[in-house]
Enzyme design. Sequence first.
Site, PDB file in Angstrom:
ATOM      1  N   HIS A  56       0.831  -1.209   0.000  1.00  0.00           N
ATOM      2  CA  HIS A  56       0.000   0.000   0.000  1.00  0.00           C
ATOM      3  C   HIS A  56       0.866   1.260   0.000  1.00  0.00           C
ATOM      4  O   HIS A  56       0.381   2.342   0.318  1.00  0.00           O
ATOM      5  CB  HIS A  56      -0.904   0.028   1.232  1.00  0.00           C
ATOM      6  CG  HIS A  56      -1.754  -1.183   1.409  1.00  0.00           C
ATOM      7  ND1 HIS A  56      -2.694  -1.566   0.471  1.00  0.00           N
ATOM      8  CD2 HIS A  56      -1.814  -2.105   2.405  1.00  0.00           C
ATOM      9  CE1 HIS A  56      -3.300  -2.673   0.897  1.00  0.00           C
ATOM     10  NE2 HIS A  56      -2.778  -3.020   2.058  1.00  0.00           N
ATOM     11  N   HIS A 215      -7.200  -4.403  -1.104  1.00  0.00           N
ATOM     12  CA  HIS A 215      -6.513  -5.653  -1.453  1.00  0.00           C
ATOM     13  C   HIS A 215      -7.192  -6.301  -2.642  1.00  0.00           C
ATOM     14  O   HIS A 215      -7.007  -7.484  -2.906  1.00  0.00           O
ATOM     15  CB  HIS A 215      -6.539  -6.623  -0.268  1.00  0.00           C
ATOM     16  CG  HIS A 215      -6.127  -6.000   1.016  1.00  0.00           C
ATOM     17  ND1 HIS A 215      -7.028  -5.439   1.888  1.00  0.00           N
ATOM     18  CD2 HIS A 215      -4.897  -5.824   1.565  1.00  0.00           C
ATOM     19  CE1 HIS A 215      -6.374  -4.936   2.929  1.00  0.00           C
ATOM     20  NE2 HIS A 215      -5.084  -5.159   2.756  1.00  0.00           N
TER      21      HIS A 215
END
Lengths: 329, 329
Positions: A56, A215
């Site tokens: 991320h 995700h």
Amino acid sequence: MKKLINHVDTVLAESLDGFAAAHADIVTLGAERQFVRRRHLKPGKVALISGGGSGHEPLHAGFVGHGMLDAACPGQVFNSPTPDQMLAAAQAVDGGAGVLFIVKNYAGDMMNFQLAAEMLDLENATVLVNDDVAVENSTYTTGRRGVAGTLIVERIVGAAAERGDKLAALKALGDAVNQATASMGVALTSCTVPAAGTPTFQIGDDEMEVGVGIHGEPGRKRVKLATADEIAADLLGAILKDLALKPGQPVILLVNGFGGTPLMELYVMVCAATKILTAAGLTVVRHLTGSYVTSLEMAGCSITVSAVNADWLALWDAPLHTAALRWGV
Amino acid sequence: MKKLINHVDTVLAESLDGFAAAHADIVTLGAERQFVRRRHLKPGKVALISGGGSGHEPLHAGFVGHGMLDAACPGQVFNSPTPDQMLAAAQAVDGGAGVLFIVKNYAGDMMNFQLAAEMLDLENATVLVNDDVAVENSTYTTGRRGVAGTLIVERIVGAAAERGDKLAALKALGDAVNQATASMGVALTSCTVPAAGTPTFQIGDDEMEVGVGIHGEPGRKRVKLATADEIAADLLGAILKDLALKPGQPVILLVNGFGGTPLMELYVMVCAATKILTAAGLTVVRHLTGSYVTSLEMAGCSITVSAVNADWLALWDAPLHTAALRWGV
């Protein structure tokens, strides 16, 4: 799978080494790369620690530094860090005024930060971020997911910690900023987790996933690709319904790329979102536009709206010096 | 084609409107969106103007502001701006101390900036950037291409203009920084120009284009995908051969993503590049890592090495306040 890597087993270690080399003035790596911490700690300040799965970036290590986090614990790609990482980080950065965890609402992260809190005898010292209005409960969560709004919580609480606010006040502030912050995203393509080697999900050439998680988790609906204006209206419709703000409310607008989206497109989304927010009677007092809470190379974006008062806005504007965000110093 | 847009004909206008809205404290848009200029001009300062095709964001508009450019002229995606844009920009930002153009070496950009220079009676007022060591002559150039090193030229010359250096000195400085700067890139995927609707080039699932240009132009070779270490060695081999630096030379290392590359991979490349530069006896005194000179959503990266002396390093570090780069203010 096409990636600039040496081996799937060494991606995280080499990426952290590169990060630490590039930002050696701001951060230093803990032993065995368990955490990234501020190079220059401030004695007497409450220590803020976050973390989560890697992939991320720049979240969270890119937000370590003056005015934001004291340490970040990186898990493997899309996997929670382990409690010993948070324990080691807390021991390294605790300046005697206590430790506050800022945790995105995923079951793995919650469990491991909770275990670390127990090992450290911390009570009421976790701010849980759950800003994603797309879905109640999801693949990896009970309740809503924590996504790009985490940046805003970490920034405002980080600035308050820097000015000397105490632990209980910071916990309350973090909870309040989280409550005032809502996000929702859309994916045009899937990312590929290095260790998996294949795309996380399949999506048609003319489709998008509305309400996607960071995700690649499913969102609200799989529909035909829409225009930027339609997407912004869809995302902001859900966000504004959740926040139920009064006309004239000052807000921060974060248009966040998921990693594979050109900046040119993000600014098209800013154009679309700004028109909608203005038409809704809200006042966009600050913008942040860029790929800050990403999903590897996923194409798409999220929109975050955060309602702020004068104090929170002053905290947002206070001096900030991290790898990914910097102003005033 | 999957993009966050409304229509291919409005991408540039809406992107510029979003950019101007998001950074209204720094920039303002010229009439008919001919240019982006600094909101607060500095009287008596040499005006620096750059520009080129869009699709490389944040280059150039993201570098407009204190300590860098006074104006940027955006062409359509991968198309040169027209001379009337540079003319309008120059008339808007010329503070009486002259105008310096910073131009990437592409035939269209060169011709149009030259025409604007003639219309403005400017002589010896263009710094030509040609830092790409991949190929001599190319699809769109006579001689080498101008790529990510442009950022370094614009930054160092911008800081010198801010401190009051005169036109002739700035032209000489820009030429010298360009000479001391070399870049080379690698692409893993193609980008898709919105108006074209299909990928610029075809590339196999196991291939990469070494020495690629920032419009997807062919480079030196099409080969099998290599490791990050091998790619860094290949790119830096060409760069260091070109620069022929002495051991101990301080350098700035810019690892630049092309738009579709996760930050995690860029830091893996930083790790690889730093090892190679250190082994070559060079001293990396500053890092810049991110997607700054992009090719829409192309996956891949470039490496730029720029040799600096103490004065240039001080200029690099001087206060900078633009949409894409900010420090010291």
